[in-house]
Design an enzyme around this catalytic site. Sequence first.
Site, short mmCIF file in Angstrom:
data_model
loop_
_atom_site.label_atom_id
_atom_site.label_comp_id
_atom_site.label_asym_id
_atom_site.label_seq_id
_atom_site.Cartn_x
_atom_site.Cartn_y
_atom_site.Cartn_z
N LYS A 216 0.74 -1.30 0.19
CA LYS A 216 -0.02 0.00 0.06
C LYS A 216 0.86 1.23 -0.01
CE LYS A 216 -4.41 -1.74 -0.04
NZ LYS A 216 -3.85 -3.19 0.00
C1 PLP Z 1 -10.03 -2.40 -1.37
C2 PLP Z 1 -9.53 -3.04 -0.41
N1 PLP Z 1 -10.13 -2.95 1.12
C3 PLP Z 1 -9.38 -3.62 1.99
C4 PLP Z 1 -8.31 -4.38 2.10
C5 PLP Z 1 -7.75 -5.05 3.35
O1 PLP Z 1 -6.66 -4.50 3.79
P1 PLP Z 1 -5.75 -5.22 4.74
O2 PLP Z 1 -4.79 -6.14 4.18
O3 PLP Z 1 -4.97 -4.01 5.46
O4 PLP Z 1 -6.64 -5.87 5.69
C6 PLP Z 1 -7.59 -4.54 0.84
C7 PLP Z 1 -6.40 -5.03 0.84
O5 PLP Z 1 -5.62 -5.26 -0.29
C8 PLP Z 1 -8.18 -3.67 -0.31
O6 PLP Z 1 -7.78 -3.74 -1.48
#
Ligand code: PLP
Length: 418
Positions: A216
């Site tokens: 990210k």
């Molecule tokens: C659109 C979206 N929402 C939520 C997430 C979840 O993020 P995390 O891995 O920090 O839980 C991601 C992860 O790639 C994502 O692309």
Amino acid sequence: MKGPGVGRDPTASVVPRRDTHLPFALPDITDEEIQAVTAVLRSGWITTGPEAKAFEQEFARYIGVAHAVALNSCTAALHLALEALGIEEGDEVLTSTITFTATAEVTEYLGARSRFVDVERDTLNLSPDRVHDVISREYVRRDGAWRHRDTGGRLRAIVPVHYGGHPCDMDALLAIAAQHDLRIVDDAAHALPASLGGRRIGALGCPTAFSFYATKTLTTGEGGMFCTDDDALADRVRLMSLHGISRDAWKRYAADGSWFYEVIDAGYKYNLTDIAAALGRVQLRRVEAMRDRRQAISTCYHRAFASLPELEVPRVREGFEHAWHLYPVRLRLDRLSIDRGQFMEELRRRQVGAGVHFIPLHQQPFYSRRYGYRPDDFPVAEAEYPRLISLPIYSRMSKKDVETVVAAIAEIVDESRA
Ligand SMILES: Cc1ncc(COP(=O)(O)O)c(C=O)c1O
């Protein structure tokens, strides 16, 4: 496929093929992050503590929001946000079909139902028009709630996703939410930093979840942040993020801590460590410089691909600031003799990492089995998904890396014109 180089201008400057693999994404970690993490490791306090607290304060100030709660993922932030809003069995939550499963699985954790909605063609963001259609077609106002005509489920919330970092049309979504008495939980996993009309994502008046996953735009390895202006929501998320035990439970082994704690509810183990927070604090100071670099890469791609009618590049709407977490191009398959899978394979052969964001959730076995969605409910997602490829875009990419991606794409297109 035509022979290599057929029709190419022989005088054009030639960028050599890569001799090493270019990863699709790489974290941008400098000595400053390494020193900050090392200092925590040497300090004797490595789990949630002063670094996490400072990260929360700095993040809240940066976004322009009253509260930020540091968590170990965006998934945790989404889960706790819905939990804090009281989403439960018998409830329904609308979200985009073009997203990662984390956006929807949190609804399932709570025993509620996900209702996927189609996207806008230009941004691939949740379409306010389609949200409006779905509500009007499928839900009726009964006993003070919007209830699904077939399931009887109570519609409670909308979860927009700023796909790739391009903000959703939040004004339209907030208006629909207000009109139907719904809550918005903003999935801003891709949207740091992004803004619309000068207002930063995270400061739009709805609870918001950010991701600090390894790929990210700000990373802590794994991590996330919940943001809100609502004191009660922030308190509930904080409580549930650490076993449901009373305030400042993380201090119980500190010199000024107390051994006494009370379990208020059955919470979760979602806290962020100080090791991760120290990394996040340095990343936050660099977040705009890293975005500027990605913006410059997107400009190079835009310019280079302008002469290739076989590709559609992502467009930015007037007044929206893009985070450029992703650079998704769409293939004009009618102009190419190969499909997306073969295009990906050609990129792989040329040592260029790429991805597909995302396989629509309504097509995934779990959701299609559970809800039996019909493809014709999602004409835009169905048409766009087979054409999508995300190209590498991250601040550590060198000028040469960008040039080799451009050269690989030009060569593949050149060799596979229909
Ligand atoms: C659109 C979206 N929402 C939520 C997430 C979840 O993020 P995390 O891995 O920090 O839980 C991601 C992860 O790639 C994502 O692309």
